[in-house]
Write an enzyme that holds these catalytic residues in place. Structure first.
Site, PDB file in Angstrom:
ATOM      1  N   LEU A  33      10.478 -64.428  -0.579  1.00  0.00           N
ATOM      2  CA  LEU A  33      11.335 -64.419  -1.770  1.00  0.00           C
ATOM      3  C   LEU A  33      12.763 -64.009  -1.449  1.00  0.00           C
ATOM      4  O   LEU A  33      13.010 -63.144  -0.613  1.00  0.00           O
ATOM      5  CB  LEU A  33      10.739 -63.458  -2.814  1.00  0.00           C
ATOM      6  CG  LEU A  33       9.312 -63.792  -3.271  1.00  0.00           C
ATOM      7  CD1 LEU A  33       8.860 -62.816  -4.346  1.00  0.00           C
ATOM      8  CD2 LEU A  33       9.203 -65.233  -3.772  1.00  0.00           C
ATOM      9  N   HIS A  37      14.803 -67.002  -5.986  1.00  0.00           N
ATOM     10  CA  HIS A  37      13.558 -66.783  -6.728  1.00  0.00           C
ATOM     11  C   HIS A  37      13.767 -65.727  -7.809  1.00  0.00           C
ATOM     12  O   HIS A  37      13.244 -65.841  -8.924  1.00  0.00           O
ATOM     13  CB  HIS A  37      12.446 -66.274  -5.795  1.00  0.00           C
ATOM     14  CG  HIS A  37      12.032 -67.256  -4.746  1.00  0.00           C
ATOM     15  ND1 HIS A  37      12.299 -67.071  -3.412  1.00  0.00           N
ATOM     16  CD2 HIS A  37      11.356 -68.429  -4.835  1.00  0.00           C
ATOM     17  CE1 HIS A  37      11.800 -68.086  -2.718  1.00  0.00           C
ATOM     18  NE2 HIS A  37      11.226 -68.918  -3.557  1.00  0.00           N
ATOM     19  N   LYS A 153      18.327 -76.368  -6.870  1.00  0.00           N
ATOM     20  CA  LYS A 153      18.532 -76.727  -5.458  1.00  0.00           C
ATOM     21  C   LYS A 153      17.568 -77.848  -5.056  1.00  0.00           C
ATOM     22  O   LYS A 153      17.928 -78.760  -4.338  1.00  0.00           O
ATOM     23  CB  LYS A 153      18.313 -75.514  -4.544  1.00  0.00           C
ATOM     24  CG  LYS A 153      18.544 -75.875  -3.088  1.00  0.00           C
ATOM     25  CD  LYS A 153      18.329 -74.710  -2.177  1.00  0.00           C
ATOM     26  CE  LYS A 153      16.884 -74.511  -1.806  1.00  0.00           C
ATOM     27  NZ  LYS A 153      16.305 -75.584  -0.980  1.00  0.00           N
ATOM     28  N   ARG A 194      14.151 -70.954   4.134  1.00  0.00           N
ATOM     29  CA  ARG A 194      14.395 -71.474   5.480  1.00  0.00           C
ATOM     30  C   ARG A 194      15.661 -70.888   6.114  1.00  0.00           C
ATOM     31  O   ARG A 194      15.822 -70.975   7.327  1.00  0.00           O
ATOM     32  CB  ARG A 194      14.524 -72.994   5.441  1.00  0.00           C
ATOM     33  CG  ARG A 194      13.210 -73.664   5.142  1.00  0.00           C
ATOM     34  CD  ARG A 194      13.383 -75.146   5.013  1.00  0.00           C
ATOM     35  NE  ARG A 194      12.161 -75.754   4.497  1.00  0.00           N
ATOM     36  CZ  ARG A 194      11.136 -76.110   5.246  1.00  0.00           C
ATOM     37  NH1 ARG A 194      11.179 -75.937   6.536  1.00  0.00           N
ATOM     38  NH2 ARG A 194      10.063 -76.644   4.702  1.00  0.00           N
TER      39      ARG A 194
END
Ligand code: PAF
Length: 291
Positions: A33, A37, A153, A194
């Protein structure tokens, strides 16, 4: 915060909330997270009586086993973050508990992700949206009627989950999809789990993606409406020896598969690799500044 490791018990908890007349907000995650988030969670908490989040790294949406193996997992930390921010329930599961009717996960029937899934991410990540639709369908059936929060996104994913929620209406399940703005770092990099895999230099290079989106938006604001010209501006702005572009395209967000030359509404979408890390981002060109 209730922590449940089985979708069946999570389903019962949600049913019990609804019986008490409580409105549920839901945030689906694969963990790791970050503030992106948390922006979904905060909005879900503000707009509902109870909020739950799922944490499940869904193998069905990874076409590359290496990508799945290196996906960041921090379950303990994630649960602590959710608890600190006022989430009421977090649940996870395994392939076996999410799909108990199927003995072998290889036999799971994939859900058709619909008409928005066949290009861009769908082209570069074969099977990705089938995998997303299959798990999100299961998550929605677990939580039941709710508002579900997704980040802009993943713009194409928001189209896929909206399509899915329309399909679920037929099964009497009412999911309202709420799309929330992209959260960015100071340099403009869209937050993503990522990003943890990027080195310091890579982060700097990755920030060029947002700069390229902005450059394209500037062109839009100076009245460029020709799709080919906008596409060229976007691709030129992305040119860098360490950025490898999967796609950099202009689409009409309200008419996804249209091929009109002159755009009256436009979103610029990019997927690019910096080293081994694949990043996606997008920017609506015909709207005021995000900040
Ligand atoms: O956006 C994600 O994190 C995932 O695609 C989702 C929606 C949790 C499904 O696994």
């Amino acid at each position: 915060m209730k922590v449940l490791d089985n979708p069946q018990t999570a389903q019962q908890a949600c049913q019990s909330w609804r019986r008490d007349g409580l409105r549920i907000g839901f945030v689906a995650t694969m963990g790791a997270l970050h503030d992106g988030h948390l922006s979904l969670l905060k909005r879900a908490i503000a707009e509902n009586n109870r909020t739950c989040a799922s944490i499940f790294v869904n193998p069905l949406q990874f076409d590359d086993p290496e990508d799945l193996n290196t996906y960041p997992v921090n379950m303990e930390e994630d649960l602590e973050i959710l608890k600190q921010h006022g989430c009421d329930m977090a649940f996870s599961g395994t392939m076996e508990t999410f799909f108990p009717e199927v003995g072998n996960p290889a036999m799971i029937r994939r859900i058709d992700p619909g008409p928005y899934a066949s290009s861009l991410e769908g082209t570069y990540r074969p099977g990705f949206f089938d995998g997303v639709a299959t798990i999100v369908d299961r998550l929605f059936r677990t939580v039941g009627n709710c508002r579900a929060y997704f980040g802009e996104k993943d713009f194409q994913q928001t189209l896929v989950v909206k399509h899915l929620s329309n399909q679920l209406k037929g099964a009497g399940i009412d999911i309202e999809i709420v799309v929330c703005p992209t959260v960015r770092s100071k340099t403009g990099l869209a937050l993503s789990s990522r990003n943890q895999q990027l080195g310091v230099v890579d982060i700097d290079i990755a920030s060029r993606i947002y700069q390229a989106l902005n450059r394209t938006q500037l062109a839009w604001r100076s009245s460029v409406r020709d799709r080919a010209t906008l596409t060229r501006i976007l691709n030129t702005a992305l040119e860098h020896p360490l950025i490898s572009i999967d796609y950099a395209e202009i689409r009409n967000p309200d008419d996804w598969n249209s091929t009109e030359k002159e755009m009256d509404s436009a979103t610029a979408l990019v997927a690019a690799r910096i080293g081994d890390v694949r990043l996606i981002d997008n920017l609506r060109l015909d709207q005021p500044d995000e900040s």
